[in-house]
Design an enzyme around this catalytic site. Structure first.
Site, short mmCIF file in Angstrom:
data_model
loop_
_atom_site.label_atom_id
_atom_site.label_comp_id
_atom_site.label_asym_id
_atom_site.label_seq_id
_atom_site.Cartn_x
_atom_site.Cartn_y
_atom_site.Cartn_z
N THR A 60 25.55 24.39 45.62
CA THR A 60 24.89 25.70 45.69
C THR A 60 23.39 25.54 45.88
OG1 THR A 60 26.61 26.71 44.32
CG2 THR A 60 24.51 27.88 44.45
N CYS A 61 22.81 24.59 45.18
CA CYS A 61 21.36 24.39 45.28
C CYS A 61 20.95 24.01 46.69
CB CYS A 61 20.90 23.30 44.31
SG CYS A 61 21.35 23.64 42.59
N GLN A 62 21.73 23.18 47.33
CA GLN A 62 21.42 22.72 48.68
C GLN A 62 21.74 23.78 49.73
OE1 GLN A 62 19.93 19.88 49.90
NE2 GLN A 62 20.13 20.81 51.90
#
Length: 168
Positions: A60-62
């Site tokens: 999700t962060c990427q």
């Protein structure tokens, strides 16, 4: 210290570790030397977007978080943002590599370590039982928090770039 909210002064004594981008450290395999970013001092005379994520290179962060901020860098700058910082529990070497792997080899976005999740813990915004920062976003304008929201779930509804842009 407790959770920050709009109108709160950004706390004193906050620092993060990061590796300053230089031509010598632009390769993803170049390490560099970590240094302290005195956030309390740096944020006094700037408009800053601080984004915390659970971990560099995580799905999700990427895919949903960092990539959208990179896409909308110009809009953030046009809205008067001087400094964009991504923090996570990762060490400064991993954070620097994350930035470089995403084509950020200058100071358009600073990738820093929330050392021992000290800052996130101090405001109560961690992922309980994981030793990681929670996903959240802060906007600090000349030392005052103007936006502070923590995600309730895995999405990027309040910490994503569109939510932040709407509050600038």
């Amino acid at each position: 210290m407790s959770a920050l909210k709009a109108g709160s002064p950004f706390p004193e004594g906050v620092s993060f570790s990061y590796i300053a981008p230089t031509p010598e450290t632009s390769s993803v395999t170049a390490c560099g030397i970590p240094q302290k970013l005195d956030a309390s001092k740096e944020f006094k005379n700037k408009k800053v977007v601080l984004v915390a994520v659970p971990g560099a290179f995580t799905p999700t962060c990427q895919a949903n978080h960092l990539s959208a901020y990179i896409e909308k860098l110009d809009k953030l700058k046009a809205a008067g943002v001087d400094l964009i910082i991504f923090i996570a529990y990762n060490d400064p070497f991993v954070m620097a590599a994350w930035g470089k792997a995403n084509g950020i080899v200058d100071d358009k976005i600073i990738f820093a370590s929330d050392d021992n999740i000290a800052f996130s813990s101090s405001i109560g915004w961690t992922m309980e039982g994981t030793g990681r920062t929670a996903r959240y976003a802060l906007v600090i304008d000349n030392g005052t928090v103007t936006y502070a929201e923590k995600e309730a779930a895995k999405g990027v509804d309040v910490s994503g770039v569109d939510a932040v842009l709407a509050k600038l």
